[in-house]
Design an enzyme around this catalytic site. Structure first.
Site, mmCIF file in Angstrom:
data_model
loop_
_atom_site.group_PDB
_atom_site.id
_atom_site.type_symbol
_atom_site.label_atom_id
_atom_site.label_comp_id
_atom_site.label_asym_id
_atom_site.label_seq_id
_atom_site.Cartn_x
_atom_site.Cartn_y
_atom_site.Cartn_z
ATOM 1 N N GLY A 40 0.818 -0.945 -0.042
ATOM 2 C CA GLY A 40 0.209 0.244 -0.108
ATOM 3 C C GLY A 40 1.068 1.415 -0.235
ATOM 4 O O GLY A 40 1.429 0.878 -0.219
ATOM 5 N N ASP A 80 6.927 -3.353 8.982
ATOM 6 C CA ASP A 80 6.467 -4.575 9.259
ATOM 7 C C ASP A 80 6.105 -5.845 9.969
ATOM 8 O O ASP A 80 7.056 -5.972 10.415
ATOM 9 C CB ASP A 80 6.005 -4.369 7.557
ATOM 10 N N TYR A 135 -11.131 5.745 14.038
ATOM 11 C CA TYR A 135 -10.054 5.570 13.160
ATOM 12 C C TYR A 135 -9.925 6.883 13.186
ATOM 13 O O TYR A 135 -8.474 7.817 13.466
ATOM 14 C CB TYR A 135 -10.651 4.584 12.013
ATOM 15 N N LYS A 169 -6.384 9.495 14.058
ATOM 16 C CA LYS A 169 -5.736 10.086 13.414
ATOM 17 C C LYS A 169 -5.618 11.644 13.731
ATOM 18 O O LYS A 169 -4.661 12.574 13.282
ATOM 19 C CB LYS A 169 -6.286 10.555 11.775
ATOM 20 N N PRO A 217 -3.446 11.736 3.798
ATOM 21 C CA PRO A 217 -4.326 11.397 2.733
ATOM 22 C C PRO A 217 -5.741 10.662 1.921
ATOM 23 O O PRO A 217 -6.553 11.223 3.605
ATOM 24 C CB PRO A 217 -4.179 9.375 2.335
ATOM 25 N N GLY A 218 -6.662 11.064 0.937
ATOM 26 C CA GLY A 218 -7.570 10.720 0.973
ATOM 27 C C GLY A 218 -8.447 9.370 1.009
ATOM 28 O O GLY A 218 -8.231 8.886 1.607
HETATM 29 N N1 LIG Z 1 -5.755 4.107 2.006
HETATM 30 C C1 LIG Z 1 -6.371 5.059 2.092
HETATM 31 O O1 LIG Z 1 -7.088 5.556 1.742
HETATM 32 C C2 LIG Z 1 -5.236 5.707 3.555
HETATM 33 C C3 LIG Z 1 -4.867 5.226 4.797
HETATM 34 N N2 LIG Z 1 -4.577 6.453 5.716
HETATM 35 C C4 LIG Z 1 -3.133 5.572 6.022
HETATM 36 O O2 LIG Z 1 -1.758 6.373 5.334
HETATM 37 C C5 LIG Z 1 -1.561 4.506 6.250
HETATM 38 C C6 LIG Z 1 -1.529 3.286 5.243
HETATM 39 O O3 LIG Z 1 -2.774 2.436 4.649
HETATM 40 P P1 LIG Z 1 -2.474 2.065 3.686
HETATM 41 O O4 LIG Z 1 -1.456 1.669 2.767
HETATM 42 O O5 LIG Z 1 -3.462 1.903 3.013
HETATM 43 O O6 LIG Z 1 -3.094 0.794 4.723
HETATM 44 P P2 LIG Z 1 -2.787 -0.833 4.602
HETATM 45 O O7 LIG Z 1 -4.009 -1.787 5.329
HETATM 46 O O8 LIG Z 1 -2.737 -1.065 2.570
HETATM 47 O O9 LIG Z 1 -0.982 -1.723 4.508
HETATM 48 C C7 LIG Z 1 -0.416 -1.124 5.905
HETATM 49 C C8 LIG Z 1 0.636 -2.038 6.358
HETATM 50 O O10 LIG Z 1 0.773 -1.476 7.806
HETATM 51 C C9 LIG Z 1 1.492 -3.529 8.216
HETATM 52 N N3 LIG Z 1 1.031 -3.351 9.764
HETATM 53 C C10 LIG Z 1 -0.066 -2.879 10.466
HETATM 54 N N4 LIG Z 1 0.005 -3.327 11.513
HETATM 55 C C11 LIG Z 1 1.395 -2.814 11.708
HETATM 56 C C12 LIG Z 1 2.069 -3.245 13.045
HETATM 57 N N5 LIG Z 1 1.091 -3.524 13.948
HETATM 58 N N6 LIG Z 1 3.159 -2.990 13.020
HETATM 59 C C13 LIG Z 1 4.348 -2.966 11.628
HETATM 60 N N7 LIG Z 1 3.101 -3.222 10.675
HETATM 61 C C14 LIG Z 1 1.412 -3.110 10.929
HETATM 62 C C15 LIG Z 1 0.469 -3.902 7.250
HETATM 63 O O11 LIG Z 1 1.347 -5.317 7.661
HETATM 64 C C16 LIG Z 1 0.526 -3.530 6.397
HETATM 65 O O12 LIG Z 1 1.393 -3.728 5.601
HETATM 66 C C17 LIG Z 1 -2.532 4.020 7.981
HETATM 67 O O13 LIG Z 1 -2.189 5.058 8.711
HETATM 68 C C18 LIG Z 1 -3.574 4.782 6.885
HETATM 69 O O14 LIG Z 1 -4.434 5.294 8.337
HETATM 70 C C19 LIG Z 1 -4.664 7.618 4.842
HETATM 71 C C20 LIG Z 1 -5.351 7.985 4.966
HETATM 72 C C21 LIG Z 1 -6.518 6.985 3.614
HETATM 73 C C1 LIG Z 2 -8.896 5.124 5.345
HETATM 74 C C2 LIG Z 2 -8.760 6.952 5.546
HETATM 75 O O1 LIG Z 2 -8.013 7.436 6.039
HETATM 76 C C3 LIG Z 2 -9.694 7.070 4.552
HETATM 77 C C4 LIG Z 2 -10.362 8.454 4.558
HETATM 78 O O2 LIG Z 2 -10.110 7.010 3.479
#
Ligand SMILES: NC(=O)C1=CN([C@@H]2O[C@H](COP(=O)(O)OP(=O)(O)OC[C@H]3O[C@@H](n4cnc5c(N)ncnc54)[C@H](O)[C@@H]3O)[C@@H](O)[C@H]2O)C=CC1
Ligand SMILES: CC(=O)C(C)=O
Length: 259
Positions: A16, A36, A155, A159, A185-186
């Site tokens: 991601g 990770d 959640y 944030k 991010p969005g």
């Molecule tokens: N996807 C979205 O639309 C958005 C995401 N975010 C934030 O961006 C960040 C990344 O999100 P994504 O890539 O979408 O998530 P994702 O779920 O695709 O990837 C998250 C990664 O974090 C790892 N992870 C989970 N728990 C963990 C832990 N306790 N210790 C170490 N690693 C851990 C997972 O194994 C995975 O590789 C998060 O903080 C999320 O809240 C913020 C806004 C929007």
């Molecule tokens: C996952 C997340 O942060 C939103 C706003 O979609």
């Protein structure tokens, strides 16, 4: 190569947004520590970083565990020879009405989304001080850290908390030349959103894909965000061009939430 000779650690870099950030910082010239909880995913991304010609190391850690974070940072500095940038990216979602939230749900999400960022800031900043490095700490918040989202209440609260920590840490560490910022991010098309969409569907009966589409349709620039869009902001925050910015939580969402 604005980050040539630097070392960046990215948490949650197995997939991601974290993967996108690790690859972008490697393209910018940095050597990369991938942290990770999922070893298999980390090794795949490590191969991609290597293919870009950068040094890479992996370290399995649960970011909510302070000893794990300390060990990951120590390992990074020892293995890659220095430590300049800490990206506290790992996070999880929790979808459901406030009425249904359990104490276990709250503990789990606070452990990762809040304590994970707290330990990341604390351990990285102390390491930067020991090394005499004007390091950069970059935290994952969200548009949900500027605007509370229904069904994402806890959640969103985590944030918002990341924004508060980012501001306080920026003030505490400024005299050491350490900057602390956050990216917000969005709607990014990662596994996190696949899971959010599935949970909305389970809870409300809307078809799979409908919730993602509803939010994506509201984006002014007309498309959902990619990890590369997010990584472009993190790249800026990691390099010298952002040296006069600290304590900020910057939205990158294609025009959805305006602050
Ligand atoms: N996807 C979205 O639309 C958005 C995401 N975010 C934030 O961006 C960040 C990344 O999100 P994504 O890539 O979408 O998530 P994702 O779920 O695709 O990837 C998250 C990664 O974090 C790892 N992870 C989970 N728990 C963990 C832990 N306790 N210790 C170490 N690693 C851990 C997972 O194994 C995975 O590789 C998060 O903080 C999320 O809240 C913020 C806004 C929007
Ligand atoms: C996952 C997340 O942060 C939103 C706003 O979609």
């Amino acid at each position: 190569m604005p980050l040539a000779g630097k070392v960046a650690l990215v948490t949650g870099a197995g997939q991601g947004i974290g993967r996108g950030i690790a690859l972008r910082l490697a393209q910018d010239g940095a050597d990369i520590a991938i942290v990770d909880i999922n070893v298999e995913r980390m090794e795949k991304v490590a191969g991609e970083v290597k293919a870009l010609g950068r040094k890479v190391t992996t370290y399995r850690a649960d970011v909510g565990n302070r000893d794990d974070v300390q060990a990951a940072v120590d390992h990074t500095a020892a293995t890659l020879g220095r430590f300049d940038v800490m990206v506290n990216n790992a996070g999880i979602a929790l979808v459901g009405p406030i009425a249904d939230v359990s104490p276990e749900d709250v503990s789990r999400i606070l452990h990762i989304n809040l304590q994970g960022v707290l330990w990341g800031i604390q351990v990285a900043a102390e390491k930067f001080k020991t090394l005499g490095c004007k390091g950069k700490i970059i935290n994952a918040s969200s548009i949900a850290g500027h605007d509370g989202f229904a069904m994402l209440g806890v959640y969103s609260a985590t944030k918002f908390a990341v924004r508060g920590l980012t501001q306080a840490a920026a003030k505490e560490y400024a005299s050491h030349g350490i900057t602390v910022n956050a990216y917000c991010p969005g709607i990014v098309g990662t596994d996190m959103w696949v899971e959010i969409d599935r949970r909305f569907s389970d809870l409300t009966g809307v078809p799979l894909g409908a919730t993602y589409k509803k939010y994506a349709d509201g984006i002014a620039l007309g498309r959902p965000e990619t990890p590369e869009d997010v990584a472009a902001l993190v790249s800026f925050l990691a390099r010298g061009d952002s040296d006069y910015i600290t304590g900020q939580s910057i939205i990158t969402d294609g025009g959805l939430v305006y602050r």
